[in-house]
Design an enzyme around this catalytic site. Structure first.
Site, PDB file in Angstrom:
ATOM      1  N   GLY A  19      42.126  41.356  32.674  1.00 48.46           N
ATOM      2  CA  GLY A  19      42.580  39.993  32.927  1.00 48.46           C
ATOM      3  C   GLY A  19      44.059  39.746  32.837  1.00 48.46           C
ATOM      4  O   GLY A  19      44.520  38.647  33.179  1.00 48.46           O
TER       5      GLY A  19
ATOM      6  N   GLU B 272      39.880  46.766  29.819  1.00 46.53           N
ATOM      7  CA  GLU B 272      39.443  47.012  31.209  1.00 46.53           C
ATOM      8  C   GLU B 272      40.451  46.450  32.197  1.00 46.53           C
ATOM      9  O   GLU B 272      40.111  45.565  32.997  1.00 46.53           O
ATOM     10  CB  GLU B 272      38.101  46.328  31.460  1.00 46.53           C
ATOM     11  CG  GLU B 272      36.979  46.715  30.517  1.00 46.53           C
ATOM     12  CD  GLU B 272      35.747  45.835  30.715  1.00 46.53           C
ATOM     13  OE1 GLU B 272      35.837  44.758  31.342  1.00 46.53           O
ATOM     14  OE2 GLU B 272      34.687  46.218  30.220  1.00 46.53           O
ATOM     15  N   PRO B 273      41.683  46.915  32.152  1.00 44.38           N
ATOM     16  CA  PRO B 273      42.676  46.336  33.070  1.00 44.38           C
ATOM     17  C   PRO B 273      42.511  46.845  34.488  1.00 44.38           C
ATOM     18  O   PRO B 273      42.162  48.008  34.715  1.00 44.38           O
ATOM     19  CB  PRO B 273      44.011  46.811  32.482  1.00 44.38           C
ATOM     20  CG  PRO B 273      43.664  48.104  31.814  1.00 44.38           C
ATOM     21  CD  PRO B 273      42.244  47.986  31.330  1.00 44.38           C
ATOM     22  N   GLY B 274      42.745  45.966  35.431  1.00 47.61           N
ATOM     23  CA  GLY B 274      42.738  46.373  36.831  1.00 47.61           C
ATOM     24  C   GLY B 274      44.078  46.024  37.455  1.00 47.61           C
ATOM     25  O   GLY B 274      44.948  46.850  37.676  1.00 47.61           O
ATOM     26  N   ARG B 275      44.261  44.722  37.660  1.00 53.29           N
ATOM     27  CA  ARG B 275      45.440  44.205  38.373  1.00 53.29           C
ATOM     28  C   ARG B 275      46.763  44.731  37.809  1.00 53.29           C
ATOM     29  O   ARG B 275      47.649  45.128  38.560  1.00 53.29           O
ATOM     30  CB  ARG B 275      45.407  42.681  38.252  1.00 53.29           C
ATOM     31  CG  ARG B 275      46.405  41.956  39.110  1.00 53.29           C
ATOM     32  CD  ARG B 275      46.392  40.459  38.772  1.00 53.29           C
ATOM     33  NE  ARG B 275      45.084  39.884  38.744  1.00 53.29           N
ATOM     34  CZ  ARG B 275      44.484  39.301  39.790  1.00 53.29           C
ATOM     35  NH1 ARG B 275      45.111  39.213  40.934  1.00 53.29           N
ATOM     36  NH2 ARG B 275      43.270  38.804  39.669  1.00 53.29           N
TER      37      ARG B 275
ATOM     38  N   TYR C 173      41.704  32.069  46.946  1.00 48.58           N
ATOM     39  CA  TYR C 173      42.189  31.219  45.852  1.00 48.58           C
ATOM     40  C   TYR C 173      43.614  30.754  46.052  1.00 48.58           C
ATOM     41  O   TYR C 173      44.351  30.580  45.084  1.00 48.58           O
ATOM     42  CB  TYR C 173      42.074  31.860  44.466  1.00 48.58           C
ATOM     43  CG  TYR C 173      41.488  33.219  44.306  1.00 48.58           C
ATOM     44  CD1 TYR C 173      40.130  33.358  43.993  1.00 48.58           C
ATOM     45  CD2 TYR C 173      42.265  34.372  44.398  1.00 48.58           C
ATOM     46  CE1 TYR C 173      39.589  34.611  43.791  1.00 48.58           C
ATOM     47  CE2 TYR C 173      41.718  35.627  44.183  1.00 48.58           C
ATOM     48  CZ  TYR C 173      40.380  35.735  43.886  1.00 48.58           C
ATOM     49  OH  TYR C 173      39.840  36.969  43.669  1.00 48.58           O
TER      50      TYR C 173
ATOM     51  N   CYS D 136      40.067  33.631  63.397  1.00 49.13           N
ATOM     52  CA  CYS D 136      39.739  32.260  63.804  1.00 49.13           C
ATOM     53  C   CYS D 136      39.177  31.470  62.631  1.00 49.13           C
ATOM     54  O   CYS D 136      38.003  31.074  62.641  1.00 49.13           O
ATOM     55  CB  CYS D 136      38.698  32.256  64.902  1.00 49.13           C
ATOM     56  SG  CYS D 136      39.096  33.355  66.216  1.00 49.13           S
TER      57      CYS D 136
ATOM     58  N   TYR E 175      42.823  44.079  44.447  1.00 46.93           N
ATOM     59  CA  TYR E 175      42.058  43.075  45.188  1.00 46.93           C
ATOM     60  C   TYR E 175      42.598  42.870  46.607  1.00 46.93           C
ATOM     61  O   TYR E 175      42.537  41.771  47.152  1.00 46.93           O
ATOM     62  CB  TYR E 175      42.000  41.751  44.393  1.00 46.93           C
ATOM     63  CG  TYR E 175      41.541  41.988  42.975  1.00 46.93           C
ATOM     64  CD1 TYR E 175      40.232  42.365  42.715  1.00 46.93           C
ATOM     65  CD2 TYR E 175      42.420  41.898  41.892  1.00 46.93           C
ATOM     66  CE1 TYR E 175      39.802  42.635  41.417  1.00 46.93           C
ATOM     67  CE2 TYR E 175      42.000  42.170  40.596  1.00 46.93           C
ATOM     68  CZ  TYR E 175      40.695  42.535  40.368  1.00 46.93           C
ATOM     69  OH  TYR E 175      40.271  42.815  39.097  1.00 46.93           O
TER      70      TYR E 175
HETATM   71  C1  LIG Z   1      34.274  42.605  33.609  1.00 44.00           C
HETATM   72  C2  LIG Z   1      35.623  42.771  34.175  1.00 44.00           C
HETATM   73  N1  LIG Z   1      36.463  43.655  33.608  1.00 44.00           N
HETATM   74  C3  LIG Z   1      37.708  43.862  34.097  1.00 44.00           C
HETATM   75  C4  LIG Z   1      38.188  43.153  35.173  1.00 44.00           C
HETATM   76  C5  LIG Z   1      39.567  43.417  35.655  1.00 44.00           C
HETATM   77  O1  LIG Z   1      40.367  42.296  35.630  1.00 44.00           O
HETATM   78  P1  LIG Z   1      41.902  42.375  35.967  1.00 44.00           P
HETATM   79  O2  LIG Z   1      42.062  43.041  37.270  1.00 44.00           O
HETATM   80  O3  LIG Z   1      42.321  40.957  36.003  1.00 44.00           O
HETATM   81  O4  LIG Z   1      42.562  43.130  34.858  1.00 44.00           O
HETATM   82  C6  LIG Z   1      37.360  42.201  35.780  1.00 44.00           C
HETATM   83  C7  LIG Z   1      37.866  41.380  36.883  1.00 44.00           C
HETATM   84  O5  LIG Z   1      37.685  40.225  36.984  1.00 44.00           O
HETATM   85  C8  LIG Z   1      36.043  42.020  35.284  1.00 44.00           C
HETATM   86  O6  LIG Z   1      35.216  41.148  35.849  1.00 44.00           O
END
Ligand SMILES: Cc1ncc(COP(=O)(O)O)c(C=O)c1O
Length: 398
Positions: free
Chosen positions: A224, A258-261, A302, A328, A357
């Site tokens: 997050g 659990e980082p992604g972004r 969003y 379109c 994303y």
């Molecule tokens: C359960 C869970 N973990 C981790 C993430 C990764 O989030 P972010 O990319 O914001 O770090 C998400 C994304 O919403 C998620 O749903």
């Protein structure tokens, strides 16, 4: 080697990722733990291109999967099952069956019914599934409502007040071993306070459980952490990690995140070509590009902001334009009333911060084949996914 050369070679739209930026972002998080026991579970949902996932694996990350497909991508990219956490608000019977048989580090349980189903499948398979409970702490992440997940009104997890009873139930079940508590309150969070409060809530829960004889192994603080799409202030990733460690240290429990972004977002640009420019008296100036909501959903989904820059700037004053895609749909716009330097048909634009994303959310609406992805590493670039052909797109059909 520049973005222009890549665009000339593979065509546009295309995504370009910088491996060194991903390495740097991973190291910043990892080092901030200063030896405190932790695991960084890369959230594959942000970008599950095999080359990206393999890179994170090579850096020492563990994995967070949000579907069975992602679990399988993680294992194909070298993650051991005991490095994979599986989260998902609606796991199907087939997903539960396979997750149990793989023996993942943890299946994050979302409801009493799911607890039951995982237990049944584990007993049927003659095994014990490691589980964590996803708790919903009713904390406002103060992010966009579409990516907030930790409020009572959201579909995710179980209310934190219900958690002790459900942990007791998990501890009683033959097929379950409760190993962790999980919280994820949303995405693109730009203030530290909600993240700290969520961490403190699960630490307090773990203490209460320990007093009852239920000893967890890890606290999964979710992902997050936001990035600065527009140059505005965000949380420093090292401060974030230090806040988690401060909240957790007394418990001695391992921290999972659990980082992604934050790991991959800033590492990606989307290259797109201007295909039309039009303006009528008294109306807006539209810059139409060859990428749209099919390649990058975030603005349409969003109202997300992404910087857009000409790759080779022309002389002249910036003026207000709408940068729109070719689809379109009126929501197919990357920017409205944005100041952009002068551009002409054929110019190359870079849409910034699309490493998370972006390609992962791409789709083939209007029969638009998926665009290629390129990785830049040590001054060289290579195609990590080539452009889909129309034949490939149609190949599943009668
Ligand atoms: C359960 C869970 N973990 C981790 C993430 C990764 O989030 P972010 O990319 O914001 O770090 C998400 C994304 O919403 C998620 O749903």
């Amino acid at each position: 080697m520049g973005l222009q050369d890549i665009a000339a070679a593979v065509g546009t739209p295309c995504y370009v990722y910088d491996a060194d930026l991903i390495r740097g972002a991973y190291a910043t998080l990892d080092e901030a733990f200063e030896g405190y026991p932790h695991a960084i579970h890369y959230a594959l949902k942000a970008n599950s291109a095999l080359a990206v996932v393999r890179l994170l694996h090579a850096l020492g990350a563990h994995a967070d999967a949000n579907s069975l497909g992602e679990v399988d991508v993680a294992t194909r990219c070298g993650f051991r099952p005991d490095q994979i956490i599986f989260t998902g608000v609606g796991k199907s019977a087939a997903e539960i069956d396979r997750a149990v048989s793989l023996g993942l580090l943890a299946i994050n349980v979302e409801s009493p019914g799911e607890l039951d189903r995982i237990d049944q499948r584990a007993v049927a398979q003659g095994t014990v599934a490691r589980v964590a409970l996803r708790v919903n702490p009713d904390i406002d992440a103060r992010s966009h409502p579409h990516i907030s997940t930790g409020l009572k009104s959201n579909k995710f997890g179980v209310p934190i007040d219900e958690a002790p009873a459900l942990f007791r139930e998990m501890a009683r079940r033959k097929g379950l071993r409760p190993v962790g508590a999980h919280v994820h309150i949303g995405s693109q969070i730009t203030t530290l306070d909600p993240l700290t409060r969520a961490a403190e809530a699960v630490v307090a829960l773990a203490h209460a459980l320990r007093a009852e004889g239920i000893a967890l192994q890890h606290l999964d603080m979710g992902g997050g952490l936001g990035i600065s799409y527009d140059g505005g202030p965000v949380v420093n990733p090292a401060d974030y990690v230090r806040a988690l460690v401060t909240a957790t240290r007394a418990s001695g429990l391992q921290i999972a995140i659990e980082p992604g972004r934050v790991l991959v977002g800033p590492a990606g640009v989307l290259l797109t070509t201007v295909v039309d420019v039009k303006q009528f008296p008294g109306a807006k100036r539209f810059v139409v590009v060859d990428a749209g909501m099919t390649e990058l959903m975030r603005p349409a989904l969003y109202n997300a902001f992404h910087r857009i820059e000409p790759v080779v700037p022309r002389a002249g004053e910036p003026g207000p334009v709408d940068v729109v895609g070719p689809i379109c749909e009126s929501t197919d716009a990357y920017a409205r009333d944005r100041l952009l330097a002068p551009v002409e048909v054929g110019d190359l634009l870079a849409v910034r911060d699309v490493g998370a994303y972006g390609a992962g959310m791409a789709h083939t609406y209007l029969r638009r084949p998926l665009s290629p992805e390129v990785m830049v590493e040590r001054g060289e670039w290579r195609v990590i996914r080539r452009r889909q052909t129309l034949d490939e797109l149609l190949s599943l059909e009668e």
